[in-house]
Motif scaffolding. Structure first.
Motif, PDB file in Angstrom:
ATOM      1  N   TYR A 209       0.635  -6.584   0.530  1.00 30.83           N
ATOM      2  CA  TYR A 209       1.255  -5.776  -0.512  1.00 30.83           C
ATOM      3  C   TYR A 209       0.581  -6.059  -1.855  1.00 30.83           C
ATOM      4  O   TYR A 209      -0.095  -7.073  -2.016  1.00 30.83           O
ATOM      5  N   HIS A 245       3.119   0.048   0.718  1.00 32.06           N
ATOM      6  CA  HIS A 245       2.806  -1.361   0.467  1.00 32.06           C
ATOM      7  C   HIS A 245       2.369  -1.596  -0.975  1.00 32.06           C
ATOM      8  O   HIS A 245       1.788  -2.629  -1.294  1.00 32.06           O
ATOM      9  N   ILE A 262      10.161  -7.064  -1.198  1.00 35.54           N
ATOM     10  CA  ILE A 262       9.117  -6.965  -0.175  1.00 35.54           C
ATOM     11  C   ILE A 262       9.497  -7.794   1.049  1.00 35.54           C
ATOM     12  O   ILE A 262       9.382  -7.335   2.191  1.00 35.54           O
ATOM     13  N   ILE A 296       8.301   1.354  -1.073  1.00 37.49           N
ATOM     14  CA  ILE A 296       8.313   0.286  -0.061  1.00 37.49           C
ATOM     15  C   ILE A 296       9.564   0.377   0.804  1.00 37.49           C
ATOM     16  O   ILE A 296       9.500   0.332   2.030  1.00 37.49           O
TER      17      ILE A 296
END
Length: 334
Positions: A209, A245, A262, A296
């Motif tokens: 990411y 990402h 994330i 995301i």
């Protein structure tokens, strides 16, 4: 779990965010001059390889050039919370490796890598970085060198789902030349290596990411007009990693929260993340974080998140693209 004081700090007992930030700011102010006066060989700050027996390795690669401003210091000052809460998602076995990236063409210390660790050793690891605060000023930094290093010299025999997060504000060079690959990435090659190849290797090893701060003034998440370079830089990262990402964030005080978002996506705990975030932050802070994660966490499936431009999507992964040429800041990825 609050980032203030309502959780068991464990090894971090007595740690204070404000004093930690002041300590790190002082370190930043003198680290480069100290390294120069001591004639620190930059290559000694990049081990030949690193390894961990952890089942849940986390790598955070931070741009430490001048345009990043307070971002690196913010990560450091919230380190106890990062260490404690990341374990909520990744387990007590989690270990973190930090890396600092500059520009291989203009900086004396373009890549620095610290070994995996957890607990208070992480604070000591961060203080070993030489913060040059320079950069080339041409909208590229050497994230490619860090990518090559972790793709080829990071050993994680027990890893289940390792995660690597870049934190930066610029684009990537199209290729790594042989000399830089050998000196900094500790990898041998016959010629230049394309960033497409390196990112492909890195994504085979990690879930990758980027937390991308605006390079210029204005950013789409606060509904202001973005600079042309912001858009080009974003599109290059999207072309390499996929839009799902890439995290767009303009507020350095929320960078750790975005990293947690994330981790929540990777571990299937998005609902827990939202509840935890809402319980400890103000509504405007929650809004900043959730906007940064909108691609995301995704209201749409990852591969159908469309920003329509003439009926075409800019959400493309390299392995899904018939055109295998490297994404560049001059090539439209639409």
């Amino acid at each position: 779990m609050s980032e203030t004081a309502d959780y068991d700090p464990g090894d971090w007992k007595g740690y204070d965010f404000t004093s930690a930030r002041a300590t790190y700011d002082a370190h930043v102010g003198r680290s480069y001059s100290d390294a120069v006066s001591k004639k620190v060989d930059a290559t000694t700050l990049v081990p030949d390889s690193i390894s961990t027996d952890s089942t849940a390795p986390l790598v955070i690669v931070t741009d430490h050039t001048g345009s990043m401003g307070d971002w690196t210091a913010t990560v450091f000052s919230k380190l106890p919370y990062l260490d404690m809460e990341a374990k909520e998602y990744l387990g007590d076995d989690m270990e973190i490796s930090f890396a600092a990236v500059g520009d291989v063409f203009s900086d004396s210390y373009p890549l620095q890598v610290q070994p995996f660790g957890k607990g208070t050793i992480l604070a000591e690891n961060l203080k070993k970085f030489v913060i040059e605060g320079n950069g080339g000023g041409q909208h590229f930094e050497s994230y490619d060198i860090a990518a090559a290093y972790y793709a080829r010299n990071c050993h994680m025999p027990n890893a289940v789902k390792p995660i690597l997060v870049f934190i930066g504000d610029e684009g990537l060079y199209e290729t790594i030349d042989k000399e830089h690959a050998t000196t900094w990435a500790r990898t041998l090659c016959e010629g230049r290596i394309s960033i497409v190849q390196i990112m492909k290797e890195l994504k085979q090893k990690f879930s990758v990411y980027v937390v991308l701060k605006p390079y210029g003034s204005g950013y789409k998440n606060n509904n202001n007009t973005r600079s042309e370079w912001d858009e080009r830089i974003e599109k290059q990262w999207i072309g390499l990693l996929g839009e799902d990402h890439v995290c767009y964030l303009a507020d350095p005080t929320r960078v750790v929260d975005s990293i947690f978002g994330i981790l929540a996506k990777e571990t299937g705990r998005v609902e827990y993340f939202k509840e935890e975030l809402t319980g400890r932050q103000k509504p405007d802070q929650v809004n900043v974080v959730m906007k940064s994660l909108y691609t995301i966490h995704g209201a749409l499936p990852a591969k159908s998140m469309l920003k329509l431009t003439g009926g075409r999507s800019i959400t493309r992964r390299i392995e899904d693209d018939d055109d295998k040429s490297p994404p560049t800041l001059s090539k439209k990825l639409i």
